[in-house]
Design an enzyme around this catalytic site. Structure first.
Site, PDB file in Angstrom:
ATOM      1  N   LYS A   1       0.796  -1.725  -0.103  1.00 35.11           N
ATOM      2  CA  LYS A   1       0.347   0.554  -0.186  1.00 35.11           C
ATOM      3  C   LYS A   1       1.049   1.739   0.031  1.00 35.11           C
ATOM      4  O   LYS A   1       2.144   1.357   0.967  1.00 35.11           O
ATOM      5  CB  LYS A   1      -0.823  -0.090   1.435  1.00 35.11           C
ATOM      6  CG  LYS A   1      -1.862   1.066   0.838  1.00 35.11           C
ATOM      7  CD  LYS A   1      -2.854   0.614   2.303  1.00 35.11           C
ATOM      8  CE  LYS A   1      -4.398   1.892   2.809  1.00 35.11           C
ATOM      9  NZ  LYS A   1      -4.842   1.719   3.571  1.00 35.11           N
TER      10      LYS A   1
ATOM     11  N   ASP B   1     -13.680   2.712  13.047  1.00 37.46           N
ATOM     12  CA  ASP B   1     -14.220   2.250  11.378  1.00 37.46           C
ATOM     13  C   ASP B   1     -14.688   1.365  11.777  1.00 37.46           C
ATOM     14  O   ASP B   1     -13.580   0.781   9.893  1.00 37.46           O
ATOM     15  CB  ASP B   1     -13.635   3.246  10.740  1.00 37.46           C
ATOM     16  CG  ASP B   1     -14.215   3.152   8.885  1.00 37.46           C
ATOM     17  OD1 ASP B   1     -15.345   3.109   9.439  1.00 37.46           O
ATOM     18  OD2 ASP B   1     -13.388   3.638   8.282  1.00 37.46           O
TER      19      ASP B   1
END
Length: 248
Positions: free
Chosen positions: A37, A125
């Site tokens: 990433k 989240d």
């Protein structure tokens, strides 16, 4: 040492956005697969705090951060490979699973949250996109960009609308109970393949949160319905802890 991109072969691309790129890569010499990433850093303090949080976590229920590199502009993260991607991409498969299979997967998510809370962190989240599925569809918690220490939670408006607890919408005191609420929404979605409070407007979502008028498909037991309603208790003071859900 910096992560040398020349040491890796790109096998495929995952969903990203204009600020990050996500690839499945394979180390050329060892043959080991990873998720790579690369993030264009917009808020260094926030994104480096995510790295600091992730490095503190060591559990079979949490995706492993193998290595990272930051050059002042781009943050590169080498993450444990998740063979099946995230839970959201596999949600249609849950319609074909037996109930006990779904509950086994969900149990692992709760154990991940239990571990996180014991380390004095709150995720903030929880949603299918932030749960990665490794071999044999084993879920592992990921993405700690909004995570915070329990004693340092700012009562900010953050998370994903359909998973946000009422106290987030109302700008009230936030605790680890925001993860409990999201865990209730998650189980509902795993059972029905859609979220219970989906709506086009924020006002409508808040009204649905207050009413908690949930539809359950045939075959859902009274115990399971009771479990979801406990997790979705509007008052966080009355909402159980993650450990309380595990003991249900």
């Amino acid at each position: 040492m910096p992560i040398l991109l020349s040491d890796y072969q790109i096998l495929g691309e995952c969903k990203g956005n204009r600020h990050n790129q996500i690839h499945i890569v394979q180390h050329i010499h060892s043959g080991t697969k990873y998720i790579l990433k690369q993030i264009q850093v917009q808020q260094p303090d926030v994104q480096l705090r995510e790295i600091e949080t992730h490095l503190r976590l060591n559990s079979k229920y949490v995706i492993r951060l193998v290595d990272y590199d930051y050059d002042g502009y781009v943050l590169t993260m080498l993450i444990e490979y998740a063979k099946h991607g995230d839970m959201y991409a596999n949600m249609d498969k849950f319609a074909t699973l037996e109930l006990n299979q779904i509950l086994k997967l969900y149990y692992r998510v709760l154990r991940a949250l239990e571990y996180l809370h014991l380390q004095n962190f709150v995720h903030r989240d929880i949603k299918p996109e932030n749960i990665l599925l490794t071999g044999k569809l084993r879920p592992k918690l990921a993405d700690f960009g909004t995570s915070a220490r329990k004693n340092l939670i700012a009562n900010t408006f953050c998370g994903t609308y359909e998973y946000m607890a009422p106290e987030v919408y109302l700008r009230c005191m936030q605790t680890d109970k925001v993860d409990v609420w999201a865990a209730g929404v998650l189980l509902y979605e795993m059972l029905h393949q859609y979220t219970p409070f989906k709506s086009d407007t924020l006002e409508s979502i808040i009204n649905k949160l207050k009413l908690r008028a949930l539809y359950f498909k045939p075959g859902i037991s009274a115990d399971l319905i009771d479990f979801i309603y406990e997790a979705l208790e509007f008052d966080p003071e009355k909402r159980p802890s993650i450990n309380g859900l595990l003991q249900h």
